[in-house]
Write a protein that holds these residues in place. Structure first.
Motif, PDB file in Angstrom:
ATOM      1  N   ASP A 169     -71.370  45.252 -36.237  1.00 30.68           N
ATOM      2  CA  ASP A 169     -71.207  46.114 -35.074  1.00 30.68           C
ATOM      3  C   ASP A 169     -72.335  47.137 -35.034  1.00 30.68           C
ATOM      4  O   ASP A 169     -73.300  47.063 -35.805  1.00 30.68           O
ATOM      5  CB  ASP A 169     -69.835  46.783 -35.078  1.00 30.68           C
ATOM      6  CG  ASP A 169     -69.622  47.714 -36.273  1.00 30.68           C
ATOM      7  OD1 ASP A 169     -70.594  47.950 -37.027  1.00 30.68           O
ATOM      8  OD2 ASP A 169     -68.497  48.224 -36.448  1.00 30.68           O
ATOM      9  N   ALA A 170     -72.235  48.121 -34.148  1.00 30.06           N
ATOM     10  CA  ALA A 170     -73.303  49.108 -33.991  1.00 30.06           C
ATOM     11  C   ALA A 170     -73.508  49.942 -35.247  1.00 30.06           C
ATOM     12  O   ALA A 170     -74.602  50.463 -35.482  1.00 30.06           O
ATOM     13  CB  ALA A 170     -72.988  50.021 -32.799  1.00 30.06           C
ATOM     14  N   ASP A 171     -72.483  50.060 -36.076  1.00 28.04           N
ATOM     15  CA  ASP A 171     -72.584  50.837 -37.313  1.00 28.04           C
ATOM     16  C   ASP A 171     -73.026  49.996 -38.497  1.00 28.04           C
ATOM     17  O   ASP A 171     -73.136  50.505 -39.620  1.00 28.04           O
ATOM     18  CB  ASP A 171     -71.234  51.498 -37.633  1.00 28.04           C
ATOM     19  CG  ASP A 171     -70.816  52.482 -36.546  1.00 28.04           C
ATOM     20  OD1 ASP A 171     -71.715  53.138 -35.981  1.00 28.04           O
ATOM     21  OD2 ASP A 171     -69.608  52.576 -36.273  1.00 28.04           O
ATOM     22  N   GLY A 172     -73.237  48.681 -38.272  1.00 29.18           N
ATOM     23  CA  GLY A 172     -73.663  47.812 -39.356  1.00 29.18           C
ATOM     24  C   GLY A 172     -72.524  47.244 -40.185  1.00 29.18           C
ATOM     25  O   GLY A 172     -72.765  46.655 -41.242  1.00 29.18           O
ATOM     26  N   TYR A 182     -67.621  42.707 -30.436  1.00 32.05           N
ATOM     27  CA  TYR A 182     -67.887  43.435 -31.683  1.00 32.05           C
ATOM     28  C   TYR A 182     -69.384  43.607 -31.902  1.00 32.05           C
ATOM     29  O   TYR A 182     -69.851  44.649 -32.362  1.00 32.05           O
ATOM     30  CB  TYR A 182     -67.268  42.657 -32.846  1.00 32.05           C
ATOM     31  CG  TYR A 182     -67.273  43.382 -34.175  1.00 32.05           C
ATOM     32  CD1 TYR A 182     -66.244  44.270 -34.503  1.00 32.05           C
ATOM     33  CD2 TYR A 182     -68.277  43.171 -35.103  1.00 32.05           C
ATOM     34  CE1 TYR A 182     -66.233  44.928 -35.719  1.00 32.05           C
ATOM     35  CE2 TYR A 182     -68.276  43.822 -36.330  1.00 32.05           C
ATOM     36  CZ  TYR A 182     -67.255  44.703 -36.630  1.00 32.05           C
ATOM     37  OH  TYR A 182     -67.255  45.361 -37.843  1.00 32.05           O
ATOM     38  N   ALA A 183     -70.163  42.555 -31.552  1.00 31.27           N
ATOM     39  CA  ALA A 183     -71.611  42.580 -31.759  1.00 31.27           C
ATOM     40  C   ALA A 183     -72.367  43.219 -30.608  1.00 31.27           C
ATOM     41  O   ALA A 183     -73.599  43.295 -30.643  1.00 31.27           O
ATOM     42  CB  ALA A 183     -72.128  41.164 -31.979  1.00 31.27           C
ATOM     43  N   GLY A 184     -71.664  43.641 -29.577  1.00 29.35           N
ATOM     44  CA  GLY A 184     -72.336  44.241 -28.440  1.00 29.35           C
ATOM     45  C   GLY A 184     -72.851  43.239 -27.441  1.00 29.35           C
ATOM     46  O   GLY A 184     -73.744  43.541 -26.645  1.00 29.35           O
ATOM     47  N   GLY A 185     -72.326  42.012 -27.483  1.00 27.78           N
ATOM     48  CA  GLY A 185     -72.672  41.007 -26.484  1.00 27.78           C
ATOM     49  C   GLY A 185     -73.595  39.916 -26.962  1.00 27.78           C
ATOM     50  O   GLY A 185     -73.621  38.832 -26.375  1.00 27.78           O
ATOM     51  N   LEU A 186     -74.402  40.142 -28.005  1.00 29.33           N
ATOM     52  CA  LEU A 186     -75.363  39.154 -28.467  1.00 29.33           C
ATOM     53  C   LEU A 186     -75.059  38.738 -29.900  1.00 29.33           C
ATOM     54  O   LEU A 186     -74.782  39.582 -30.757  1.00 29.33           O
ATOM     55  CB  LEU A 186     -76.796  39.714 -28.387  1.00 29.33           C
ATOM     56  CG  LEU A 186     -77.328  40.028 -26.985  1.00 29.33           C
ATOM     57  CD1 LEU A 186     -78.710  40.655 -27.089  1.00 29.33           C
ATOM     58  CD2 LEU A 186     -77.384  38.766 -26.131  1.00 29.33           C
ATOM     59  N   LEU A 187     -75.141  37.415 -30.153  1.00 28.24           N
ATOM     60  CA  LEU A 187     -74.976  36.881 -31.500  1.00 28.24           C
ATOM     61  C   LEU A 187     -76.350  36.490 -32.020  1.00 28.24           C
ATOM     62  O   LEU A 187     -77.066  35.708 -31.397  1.00 28.24           O
ATOM     63  CB  LEU A 187     -74.043  35.664 -31.475  1.00 28.24           C
ATOM     64  CG  LEU A 187     -72.629  35.917 -30.937  1.00 28.24           C
ATOM     65  CD1 LEU A 187     -71.816  34.634 -30.916  1.00 28.24           C
ATOM     66  CD2 LEU A 187     -71.914  36.975 -31.771  1.00 28.24           C
ATOM     67  N   HIS A 188     -76.715  37.015 -33.170  1.00 26.25           N
ATOM     68  CA  HIS A 188     -78.072  36.835 -33.693  1.00 26.25           C
ATOM     69  C   HIS A 188     -78.157  35.767 -34.772  1.00 26.25           C
ATOM     70  O   HIS A 188     -79.207  35.605 -35.395  1.00 26.25           O
ATOM     71  CB  HIS A 188     -78.589  38.168 -34.235  1.00 26.25           C
ATOM     72  CG  HIS A 188     -78.638  39.257 -33.201  1.00 26.25           C
ATOM     73  ND1 HIS A 188     -79.570  39.268 -32.184  1.00 26.25           N
ATOM     74  CD2 HIS A 188     -77.836  40.339 -33.008  1.00 26.25           C
ATOM     75  CE1 HIS A 188     -79.368  40.332 -31.422  1.00 26.25           C
ATOM     76  NE2 HIS A 188     -78.329  40.993 -31.887  1.00 26.25           N
ATOM     77  N   ASP A 189     -77.076  35.060 -35.013  1.00 24.64           N
ATOM     78  CA  ASP A 189     -77.090  33.986 -36.009  1.00 24.64           C
ATOM     79  C   ASP A 189     -76.279  32.821 -35.464  1.00 24.64           C
ATOM     80  O   ASP A 189     -75.460  32.989 -34.543  1.00 24.64           O
ATOM     81  CB  ASP A 189     -76.480  34.474 -37.333  1.00 24.64           C
ATOM     82  CG  ASP A 189     -76.777  33.535 -38.492  1.00 24.64           C
ATOM     83  OD1 ASP A 189     -77.501  32.538 -38.276  1.00 24.64           O
ATOM     84  OD2 ASP A 189     -76.286  33.780 -39.612  1.00 24.64           O
ATOM     85  N   ASP A 190     -76.531  31.619 -36.009  1.00 19.18           N
ATOM     86  CA  ASP A 190     -75.706  30.474 -35.625  1.00 19.18           C
ATOM     87  C   ASP A 190     -74.254  30.746 -36.002  1.00 19.18           C
ATOM     88  O   ASP A 190     -73.972  31.300 -37.074  1.00 19.18           O
ATOM     89  CB  ASP A 190     -76.190  29.215 -36.344  1.00 19.18           C
ATOM     90  CG  ASP A 190     -77.594  28.815 -35.923  1.00 19.18           C
ATOM     91  OD1 ASP A 190     -77.954  29.084 -34.770  1.00 19.18           O
ATOM     92  OD2 ASP A 190     -78.315  28.243 -36.754  1.00 19.18           O
ATOM     93  N   VAL A 191     -73.359  30.336 -35.138  1.00 17.74           N
ATOM     94  CA  VAL A 191     -71.921  30.534 -35.366  1.00 17.74           C
ATOM     95  C   VAL A 191     -71.211  29.207 -35.137  1.00 17.74           C
ATOM     96  O   VAL A 191     -71.373  28.583 -34.088  1.00 17.74           O
ATOM     97  CB  VAL A 191     -71.357  31.607 -34.412  1.00 17.74           C
ATOM     98  CG1 VAL A 191     -69.831  31.590 -34.431  1.00 17.74           C
ATOM     99  CG2 VAL A 191     -71.878  32.990 -34.788  1.00 17.74           C
TER     100      VAL A 191
END
Length: 367
Positions: free
Chosen positions: A310-313, A344-353
């Protein structure tokens, strides 16, 4: 991306109306007010929504409209109108060339994407919704834009009175990870129908993956020696309320109990090394058996889920969050988790899920 003509059926009415209205309006305006130069907008609007032929048509009509407006005002041979006429003609020609190149590039891109999607879907085949006494649902999101698969994988197959499943995560990115995904899935599919015990199946997959990854020499890939695949393999018999599990360095599946609603991580007794690193260990593969009753669900996932921040890491607490939807059907459950993960991630997923849910509907009693 530019939409085809069929997506904008009424768009052409706007430039056509401009071609008609602008010269007509010039007739009623004072001599010092001249609107004909706005005709360039009509051609530009056509180029935004259509191909070269409609653009050329509107461009030609715009040039004719400018000539008509100049003739009506007796200014056709003036320097100002001649400059406008030449400018409009050149701009219309450039827009026709632009739309031709854009359409050709769009067709090439569409062909390339169609081939890519087809190839990727051959590697990552769609899951069946039903297999034996089980209901399945899978969810996959690649970190790469416009890619169907990446470094995560899952598959399911029927064999000898049971269902076998695998979910895995390839170390690596880009084309190399897709190649390793194909190797791991190919090894699983080649061996799963042989009705061999689960430890022998994993050993076969390990040998094949290790051999496949070894083809990438250090010269061709500096990281070849560090490539591996974490995976969990399950064997779920039709006639027993259990699930047999072997983990090769992968996050533990979650058992969602129908009766209690509890979410329990399925930690295996003796986890094995990731696929591709098995040669480093002589320890045989050990099966851990867990209860899997009617109505229970097992959620398998890759670390792209639990390592989303999330935004807090803070990492995504999957086991805690999924409790809210433990009574949902497999497909609905995955949709809830994905929506929550994106929020939770703010709309974008930065890894394969990748996620896979298997629900036991019944225990088949042998005749």
């Amino acid at each position: 991306m530019w939409a085809p003509v069929s997506h904008r059926p009424g768009w052409l009415a706007i430039p056509l109306l401009m071609v008609i209205a602008i010269p007509a309006g010039d007739v009623f305006l004072p001599p010092d007010i001249h609107l004909a130069h706005i005709l360039v907008v009509a051609t530009a609007l056509t180029a935004m929504g259509y191909g070269p032929r409609p653009t050329a048509l509107i461009g030609a009509l715009s040039v004719l409209a400018l000539i008509a407006a100049g003739a009506e005002r007796n200014t056709l041979t003036t320097e100002s109108v001649l400059v406008e006429l030449v400018s409009l003609t050149v701009l219309c020609a450039l827009l026709v060339v632009f739309t031709h190149l854009r359409d050709r590039h769009g067709r090439e891109l569409l062909r390339a994407r169609t081939v890519s999607d087809t190839a990727q879907r051959v590697v990552m085949r769609p899951l069946p919704t039903r297999t034996g006494p089980l209901t399945l649902a899978g969810e996959y999101h690649s970190a790469e834009a416009d890619a169907y698969i990446g470094g995560d994988l899952y598959a399911a197959a029927r064999t000898c009175g049971s269902t076998r499943l695998v979910i895995g995560d390839v170390r690596g990115k880009g084309l190399a990870s897709i190649s390793d995904t194909a190797i791991a899935l190919g090894a699983f599919r080649a061996a799963v129908h042989r009705c061999i015990p689960l430890p022998e199946l994993v050993a076969y997959v390990e040998d094949t993956v290790g051999w496949g990854l070894a083809e990438f020499s250090e010269a061709a890939d500096p990281d070849a020696g560090e490539r591996f695949v974490t995976a969990v393999l399950l064997d779920i018999p039709d006639d027993q309320a259990v699930a047999h599990v072997i983990s090769c360095g992968h996050p533990p599946p979650l058992l969602l109990s129908r009766t209690t609603g509890a979410v329990t991580p399925l930690h295996v007794a003796e986890p094995a090394p990731p696929l591709g690193l098995g040669a480093m260990s002589d320890t045989p593969y050990t099966v851990t058996t867990f209860p899997f009753e009617e109505g229970d669900r097992i959620l398998l996932y890759t670390d792209g889920v639990t390592e989303t921040r999330d935004a807090d890491g803070t990492f995504y607490p999957l086991a805690e969050r999924v409790t809210k939807w433990s009574d949902q059907a497999p497909r609905c459950l995955l949709q809830k988790v994905v929506a929550d993960l994106r929020a939770y991630a703010g709309g974008l997923l930065h890894d394969d899920v990748a996620m896979l849910v298997v629900q036991r509907d019944q225990v088949l009693v042998p005749d």
